[in-house]
Design an enzyme around this catalytic site. Sequence first.
Site: not given
Length: 475
Positions: A76, A151, A175
């Site tokens: 990420k 997210s 997330s």
Amino acid sequence: MKLAIREIRAGLRSGQFSARELASRALAHAGAENPKTNAYLHLTPERALAAADAVDAQLARGEDPGPLAGVPIAVKDVILTKDIRTTCGSRLLEHYVAPYDATAIMRVEQAGAVIVGKTNCDEFAMGSSNENSAFGPVRNPVDLERVPGGSSGGSAAVVAQGTAVVSLGSDTGGSIRQPASFCGIVGVTPTYGRVSRYGLTAFASSLDHIGPFGGSVHDAAAVLEAIAGRDPMDATSAFAPVPSYTAGLTGDVRGMRIGLPKEYFAGLASETGDLIARGVDTLRRLGCEVHEVSLPHTEYAIPCYYVICTAEASSNLARYDGVRYTSRSANGETLIDMYRNTRGEGFGAECKRRIMLGTYVLSAGYYDAYYIKAQRVRTLIARDFSNAFQQVDAIIAPVSPFPAFKLGEKLDDPMQMYLSDIYTITGSLAGIPCMSVPCGATAAGLPVGMQILCNHFEEAAMFRLAHAFENSGDT
Ligand code: GLN
């Protein structure tokens, strides 16, 4: 390339493929798939091939290249990678290159993993759909009209589409678990402090976690095993020893006590509710005892979380001022103008909303009424879990009230988006380990995840239960 870590290990050892071949294949596959999903913000071919060559050289010398040898992993884009851009999904950091690697990055590479790219995410990890990224939303590989969750939507999508075998995400209020549920894969939020946050861009420091995604419980457990453990660079990282999570996947969960929080299941008459109920039946069949438990402060979790996380975010995001890290606005005469314009032009709407909310709850006169109050409620929520874990070994819950929704469906209504976090933020506030494991799909074919929550540092039990469930033949 839907290979499991075990298959990669066997393939490398038997000479079926080299780590370089595997990395090249993953990079080509990622490049070909990305126009469909926008899951990668950038690929990292040079770093990937260098790591793969190191693995091949170790194998040639007869050395053990590590438990994640040759495994293509995506990261990420809120986790710092030396000499490679880390944008946090924000225009402000579009060109930011970190001078050092996060501890989790160093650890996966030490274990032999090959970083293939950085994944798209909501700006500074704020969101539940990946639509808050400055670089466009990610599409769910299961259904391209739908969101992958957020997210960490990019990190979930790349594992679901098979362009990476595993990935790293971050979880502050859900997330990792929610995108894992939306994309039909495994996602793990470890105990707070189990994995070092050194090099994780801060959103809400008392809630931020790094954790893995995998196509199976085994793969996610293997990644957590590699990244967990005390790190002198993060004072909040825990000293507790790290057991071998993969060795604990025995399949035997007989006698394990499972708790169903009555507050979670009261209003859950939906396909999601039915699938979770079926999952609980499976656990019963595997020999678990099922009990009802109560988490009485659940109804306060959303306001509590959104006070604490916005307060911490407003403080953490103050550093993006156009002087350090970020690009600077070309407009403005004075220093104050420069700050204002840089932040005004650089941050997206959701970050601005949170900075304003957070500044408000921390301001003189409101601090006691909102922030201190929320901290007290947080303690009550954590205590609810401690009480429940006196009676049971694990809690089963939904991850999200509904499966992946359509792009744009909730974008104009931040409150609706916040409310969808109800089942994930309670575990985050308590700092306990929790994960999402696939538990079937709706009639329309949308994946649904079941959440397993355990007491602090009980990841081994959580993985054992998830693994037995995954192999029950029912999902
Ligand atoms: N959806 C939650 C939020 O927007 C959780 C985000 C996260 O875990 N990073 O705050």
